[in-house]
Enzyme design. Structure first.
Site, PDB file in Angstrom:
ATOM      1  CG  ASN A  62      -0.506  -0.324   2.496  1.00 37.44           C
ATOM      2  OD1 ASN A  62       0.476  -1.035   2.636  1.00 37.44           O
ATOM      3  ND2 ASN A  62      -1.137   0.196   3.517  1.00 37.44           N
ATOM      4  CD  GLU A  64      -1.550   4.471   4.605  1.00 38.58           C
ATOM      5  OE1 GLU A  64      -1.080   5.281   5.421  1.00 38.58           O
ATOM      6  OE2 GLU A  64      -2.236   3.486   4.944  1.00 38.58           O
ATOM      7  CB  CYS A  73      -5.272  -1.504  -1.805  1.00 38.55           C
ATOM      8  SG  CYS A  73      -6.652  -0.887  -0.843  1.00 38.55           S
ATOM      9  CD  GLU A  75      -4.966  -6.203  -1.335  1.00 38.08           C
ATOM     10  OE1 GLU A  75      -4.569  -5.017  -1.271  1.00 38.08           O
ATOM     11  OE2 GLU A  75      -5.600  -6.750  -0.428  1.00 38.08           O
ATOM     12  CB  CYS A 112     -10.653  -3.516   0.455  1.00 42.02           C
ATOM     13  SG  CYS A 112     -10.128  -2.712  -1.063  1.00 42.02           S
ATOM     14  CB  CYS A 115      -8.409  -5.041  -3.739  1.00 36.01           C
ATOM     15  SG  CYS A 115      -7.347  -3.627  -3.374  1.00 36.01           S
TER      16      CYS A 115
HETATM   17  N1  THU Z   1      -5.275  -1.724   2.400  1.00 33.07           N
HETATM   18  C1  THU Z   1      -4.697  -2.503   1.444  1.00 33.07           C
HETATM   19  O1  THU Z   1      -3.568  -2.255   1.010  1.00 33.07           O
HETATM   20  N2  THU Z   1      -5.391  -3.549   0.976  1.00 33.07           N
HETATM   21  C2  THU Z   1      -6.642  -3.902   1.393  1.00 33.07           C
HETATM   22  O2  THU Z   1      -7.239  -4.804   0.824  1.00 33.07           O
HETATM   23  C3  THU Z   1      -7.255  -3.209   2.522  1.00 33.07           C
HETATM   24  C4  THU Z   1      -6.583  -1.958   2.959  1.00 33.07           C
HETATM   25  C5  THU Z   1      -4.537  -0.553   2.882  1.00 33.07           C
HETATM   26  C6  THU Z   1      -5.137   0.763   2.508  1.00 33.07           C
HETATM   27  C7  THU Z   1      -4.602   1.666   3.589  1.00 33.07           C
HETATM   28  O3  THU Z   1      -3.314   2.117   3.196  1.00 33.07           O
HETATM   29  C8  THU Z   1      -4.445   0.763   4.804  1.00 33.07           C
HETATM   30  O4  THU Z   1      -4.483  -0.573   4.294  1.00 33.07           O
HETATM   31  C9  THU Z   1      -5.530   0.924   5.851  1.00 33.07           C
HETATM   32  O5  THU Z   1      -6.794   0.809   5.275  1.00 33.07           O
END
Ligand code: THU
Length: 160
Positions: A62, A64, A73, A75, A112, A115
């Site tokens: 991820n 940010e 994310c 994925e 999520c 994704c």
């Molecule tokens: N996140 C992912 O990378 N993948 C997911 O499937 C769920 C959430 C990340 C997004 C954000 O940077 C952090 O996790 C908290 O939500």
């Protein structure tokens, strides 16, 4: 009225050591990928590893952003890396895991919804299922035989 099977059978492994060598290695690469995530705002580092048909592995984590919704994310970082650099290589498997600065993640961390939808597009296009593995920092690993099985009644291009 009739009952239908939405195709969401899953397998639960006790822990990473119960996986085959190939799958265990893929999950270990996903664990490594959490270490280079850029997640200063959530402290929730996610790692994803794609096993491609030629045996190569593509990672994502991820990324940010101070403007929160501009982050992405793990994925989707991984699948877009694969789709942009190797559009003709099929994805065989994806392993996903996470490490949190708040608590030890002792249950499997699934992808999520956004994704799942994104991954589904690529699974449909390649006409071959992608096995999915996900886990927390410790404990059980969930395996499903496809992305589609994680997203019953999904939307796809057939509606357009
Ligand atoms: N996140 C992912 O990378 N993948 C997911 O499937 C769920 C959430 C990340 C997004 C954000 O940077 C952090 O996790 C908290 O939500």
């Amino acid at each position: 009225m009739k009952e239908i099977n939405t195709g969401s059978t899953a397998f639960i492994y006790e822990d990473i050591n119960e996986l085959s060598d190939v799958d265990k290695n893929l999950m270990k690469v996903a664990v490594e990928a959490t270490k280079t995530a850029y997640a200063p705002y959530s402290g929730f580092n996610v790692g994803a590893a794609l096993l491609m048909e030629d045996g190569s592995i593509i990672i994502g984590n991820n990324q940010e952003n101070a403007a929160y919704p501009s982050g992405m994310c793990a994925e989707r970082v991984a699948i877009w890396k694969a789709g942009s650099s190797f559009p003709n290589k099929k994805v065989k498997k994806i392993a996903i895991t996470a490490v949190s600065s708040n608590k030890q993640l002792d249950k499997p961390v699934g992808p999520c919804g956004a994704c799942r939808q994104t991954l589904l597009e690529y699974e449909i296009n390649q006409k071959e299922d992608v096995e999915v593995f996900f886990m927390g920092e410790i404990g059980n690993v969930v395996k499903t035989s496809s992305i589609a099985s994680l997203l019953p009644f999904s939307f796809d291009s057939s509606y357009l």
